[in-house]
Design a protein around this motif. Structure first.
Motif, short mmCIF file in Angstrom:
data_model
loop_
_atom_site.label_atom_id
_atom_site.label_comp_id
_atom_site.label_asym_id
_atom_site.label_seq_id
_atom_site.Cartn_x
_atom_site.Cartn_y
_atom_site.Cartn_z
N TYR A 27 36.71 74.78 37.17
CA TYR A 27 35.77 74.90 38.27
C TYR A 27 35.38 73.51 38.77
CZ TYR A 27 34.96 79.63 36.45
OH TYR A 27 35.11 80.91 36.01
N THR A 28 35.08 73.41 40.07
CA THR A 28 34.47 72.20 40.62
C THR A 28 33.08 72.56 41.11
OG1 THR A 28 35.40 72.55 42.82
CG2 THR A 28 36.64 71.12 41.32
N GLN A 29 32.20 71.57 41.07
CA GLN A 29 30.83 71.75 41.53
C GLN A 29 30.41 70.47 42.24
OE1 GLN A 29 27.95 71.99 38.37
NE2 GLN A 29 26.53 73.16 39.61
N ALA A 30 30.10 70.58 43.53
CA ALA A 30 29.66 69.42 44.30
C ALA A 30 28.37 68.87 43.69
CB ALA A 30 29.44 69.80 45.76
N HIS A 31 28.27 67.55 43.65
CA HIS A 31 27.09 66.90 43.09
C HIS A 31 25.84 67.37 43.83
CE1 HIS A 31 24.95 63.88 40.87
NE2 HIS A 31 24.40 63.43 41.98
N GLY A 32 24.85 67.83 43.08
CA GLY A 32 23.60 68.31 43.66
C GLY A 32 23.60 69.78 44.04
N SER A 33 24.72 70.47 43.86
CA SER A 33 24.83 71.87 44.20
C SER A 33 24.83 72.72 42.94
CB SER A 33 26.12 72.13 44.98
OG SER A 33 26.32 73.52 45.20
N THR A 34 24.43 73.98 43.08
CA THR A 34 24.50 74.90 41.94
C THR A 34 25.73 75.80 42.04
OG1 THR A 34 23.13 76.52 43.10
CG2 THR A 34 21.99 74.96 41.67
N GLU A 35 26.43 75.75 43.17
CA GLU A 35 27.59 76.61 43.39
C GLU A 35 28.85 76.00 42.77
OE1 GLU A 35 30.14 78.26 47.14
OE2 GLU A 35 27.98 78.05 47.37
N LYS A 36 29.57 76.83 42.02
CA LYS A 36 30.83 76.40 41.41
C LYS A 36 31.97 77.12 42.12
CE LYS A 36 28.81 75.69 36.89
NZ LYS A 36 28.79 76.13 35.50
N THR A 37 33.10 76.42 42.25
CA THR A 37 34.28 76.99 42.88
C THR A 37 35.42 77.03 41.87
OG1 THR A 37 33.61 76.05 45.00
CG2 THR A 37 35.91 76.74 44.79
N LEU A 38 36.01 78.20 41.68
CA LEU A 38 37.16 78.33 40.78
C LEU A 38 38.35 77.67 41.44
CD1 LEU A 38 38.47 79.56 38.22
CD2 LEU A 38 38.98 81.57 39.61
N VAL A 39 38.95 76.71 40.75
CA VAL A 39 40.09 75.97 41.28
C VAL A 39 41.40 76.51 40.73
CG1 VAL A 39 41.17 73.70 41.41
CG2 VAL A 39 38.70 73.90 41.53
N ARG A 40 41.41 76.78 39.44
CA ARG A 40 42.63 77.27 38.82
C ARG A 40 42.27 78.10 37.61
NH1 ARG A 40 47.00 73.19 36.30
NH2 ARG A 40 47.58 72.84 38.47
N LYS A 41 43.05 79.14 37.39
CA LYS A 41 42.92 79.97 36.20
C LYS A 41 44.33 80.16 35.66
CE LYS A 41 40.70 84.22 34.72
NZ LYS A 41 39.98 85.40 35.18
N SER A 42 44.49 79.98 34.37
CA SER A 42 45.82 80.07 33.80
C SER A 42 45.78 80.73 32.43
CB SER A 42 46.44 78.67 33.66
OG SER A 42 47.73 78.78 33.10
N ARG A 43 46.84 81.44 32.12
CA ARG A 43 46.99 82.02 30.79
C ARG A 43 48.08 81.30 29.99
NH1 ARG A 43 47.80 88.17 31.58
NH2 ARG A 43 47.69 88.10 29.32
#
Length: 71
Positions: A27-43
Motif C-alpha cells: 500500500y502507499t499512503q500520501a504524507h499527511g493522509s489517512t487514505e491508503k491505496t493498494l498498489v500490488r497484491k501477490s501470492r
C-alpha cells in the motif's frame, strides 16, 4: 511527493517448512493522509522482497511499472 509504503506479508508453513499460504499486499499512503491505496497484491512467495529491491533501486518510480501511471 512524499509517501509512506506499507507492506503486509503473511506466510504460513507446514511442519516441514513447505509453504501453505503466502500473501503480500503493498500500500502507499500520501504524507499527511489517512487514505491508503493498494498498489500490488501477490501470492508469489518473495514478492514483497522483490518489490523492496525495486524501490531501493528506482525509488517511487518502481510503482510506475506496476500501475502504469505517472507519479
Amino acid at each position: 511527493m512524499t509517501v509512506n509504503i506499507e507492506v503486509v506479508e503473511v506466510c504460513q508453513t507446514d511442519q516441514n517448512g513447505g509453504v501453505l499460504c503466502y500473501v503480500a499486499a503493498i500500500y502507499t499512503q500520501a504524507h499527511g493522509s489517512t487514505e491508503k491505496t493498494l498498489v500490488r497484491k501477490s501470492r508469489l512467495p518473495g514478492a514483497a522482497a522483490e518489490l523492496k529491491k525495486e524501490i531501493q533501486r528506482d525509488g517511487i518510480r518502481a510503482f510506475d511499472r506496476i500501475t502504469g501511471g505517472d507519479r
